[in-house]
Design a protein around this motif. Structure first.
Motif, short mmCIF file in Angstrom:
data_model
loop_
_atom_site.label_atom_id
_atom_site.label_comp_id
_atom_site.label_asym_id
_atom_site.label_seq_id
_atom_site.Cartn_x
_atom_site.Cartn_y
_atom_site.Cartn_z
N UNK A 185 6.10 2.94 0.85
CA UNK A 185 7.34 2.80 0.07
C UNK A 185 8.49 2.61 1.05
N UNK A 186 9.37 1.64 0.82
CA UNK A 186 10.46 1.37 1.78
C UNK A 186 11.54 2.46 1.76
N UNK A 187 11.19 3.62 2.28
CA UNK A 187 12.12 4.74 2.35
C UNK A 187 12.81 4.77 3.70
N UNK A 188 12.02 4.68 4.76
CA UNK A 188 12.55 4.78 6.12
C UNK A 188 12.77 3.43 6.77
N UNK A 189 12.48 2.37 6.05
CA UNK A 189 12.64 1.02 6.58
C UNK A 189 13.04 0.08 5.44
N UNK A 190 13.47 -1.10 5.79
CA UNK A 190 13.86 -2.09 4.79
C UNK A 190 12.67 -2.95 4.39
N UNK A 191 12.59 -3.30 3.12
CA UNK A 191 11.46 -4.06 2.62
C UNK A 191 11.36 -5.44 3.27
N UNK A 192 12.45 -5.92 3.85
CA UNK A 192 12.47 -7.25 4.45
C UNK A 192 11.53 -7.37 5.64
N UNK A 199 3.52 -8.15 0.57
CA UNK A 199 4.54 -7.87 -0.44
C UNK A 199 3.97 -7.65 -1.84
N UNK A 200 2.99 -8.44 -2.29
CA UNK A 200 2.42 -8.19 -3.63
C UNK A 200 1.86 -6.78 -3.78
N UNK A 201 1.27 -6.25 -2.70
CA UNK A 201 0.73 -4.89 -2.74
C UNK A 201 1.87 -3.88 -2.83
N UNK A 202 2.92 -4.11 -2.03
CA UNK A 202 4.08 -3.21 -2.05
C UNK A 202 4.76 -3.22 -3.41
N UNK A 204 3.40 -3.57 -6.24
CA UNK A 204 2.61 -2.84 -7.24
C UNK A 204 2.98 -1.36 -7.25
N UNK A 205 3.62 -0.92 -6.19
CA UNK A 205 4.07 0.47 -6.09
C UNK A 205 5.37 0.62 -6.88
N UNK A 206 5.36 1.36 -8.00
CA UNK A 206 6.58 1.47 -8.82
C UNK A 206 7.75 2.09 -8.08
N UNK A 207 7.47 2.95 -7.10
CA UNK A 207 8.56 3.59 -6.36
C UNK A 207 9.31 2.60 -5.48
N UNK A 208 8.68 1.49 -5.12
CA UNK A 208 9.36 0.45 -4.36
C UNK A 208 10.55 -0.08 -5.14
N UNK A 209 10.34 -0.38 -6.41
CA UNK A 209 11.41 -0.92 -7.25
C UNK A 209 12.47 0.14 -7.55
N UNK A 210 12.02 1.37 -7.73
CA UNK A 210 12.97 2.46 -8.03
C UNK A 210 13.88 2.72 -6.83
#
Length: 258
Positions: A185-192, A199-202, A204-210
């Motif tokens: 989950x992109x908590x400590x880093x940026x999703x970029x 990315x498709x796997x990331x 699928x993680x609902x917390x990524x969008x939240x």
């Protein structure tokens, strides 16, 4: 609908269990309820030192970027790991009296949610002192994403609390899975920085969008992207529906298993 009506009829029991959990969470400790604020602050210090000073991240105001996501994550992870043991922890109550068994995970997740709301007070104070300010139009979406995360947390808690009654090892397995999920989950880093093929796997993680929505509102001061908001809502609702029906099926033999 009958289940919802029954749960509503036991709303006072939910409030009582939430109050009991909040009061007993830090009972006996010297600092008591202050740990609600100290715990995320200490985690913030550790991650900031590691990622900003040692690994040299170039994210501006990294402490704020991290803190916003960290508070949201702590709520979800606590609901997942603690929620898994919620039914087992109340086995004596389950054996003695009848009440909708969903009351127990609902009360636990609600307690964690209240804890998150109190922690966000610290987030707002940090934002004020950082001088970045707020966007009123963006803040209007904050209660929406909080409710969406609550739905997701409740859905996962219903699933794991019911399964743990039959498979006690799940409680320990979840500790490892939660740690792995945290780094996915992109908590400590940026999703970029995530490779395109992953990315498709990331996503699928609902917390990524939240997490993206929380940062849009409080860090970037913009209205969350509709795609992120919609994805988090759909995934959260899917977990809640799945958790509801799975819990209904497994609760029939709770008393025997406990």
């Amino acid at each position: 609908m009958n289940t919802l009506k029954e749960i509503y009829a036991y709303r006072h029991m939910i409030f009582s269990l939430v109050r009991k959990d909040l009061r007993g969470r830090y009972k006996g400790s010297v600092l008591g309820f202050l740990w609600t604020f100290i715990n995320p602050l200490l985690q913030l210090v550790v991650y900031t030192v590691v990622f900003q000073m040692i690994l040299k991240t170039d994210i501006e105001r990294y402490y704020l970027y991290l803190f916003i996501a960290l508070i949201a994550w702590i709520f979800f992870s606590a609901s997942l790991t603690g929620g898994s043991a919620s039914i087992v922890a109340q086995k004596d109550l389950i054996k003695k009296i009848y009440f909708p068994r969903q009351v127990i995970p609902i009360s636990y997740v609600t307690s964690c949610f209240v804890n998150m709301l109190l922690s966000f007070i610290v987030v707002f104070i940090v934002i004020i002192f950082s001088g970045t300010g707020f966007s009123i139009s963006a803040l209007l979406y904050l209660p929406v994403i909080m409710v969406v995360e609550y739905i997701l947390a409740l859905g996962t808690a219903l699933i794991v609390s019911a399964v743990t009654v039959y498979f006690r090892d799940l409680e320990h397995i979840l500790g490892i899975l939660t740690m792995a999920l945290m780094y996915m989950t992109p908590i400590m880093y940026d999703k970029s920085i995530v490779p395109d093929k992953l990315l498709p796997i990331f996503n699928l993680n609902p917390m990524t969008h939240i997490i993206d929505c929380y940062r849009d509102i409080l860090y970037y001061k913009t209205v969350p992207e509709i795609s992120s908001l919609l994805s988090s809502f759909v995934l959260g609702t899917a977990f809640l529906i799945t958790g509801h029906f799975l819990f209904l099926k497994l609760q029939r033999h709770f008393a025997e298993e406990l």
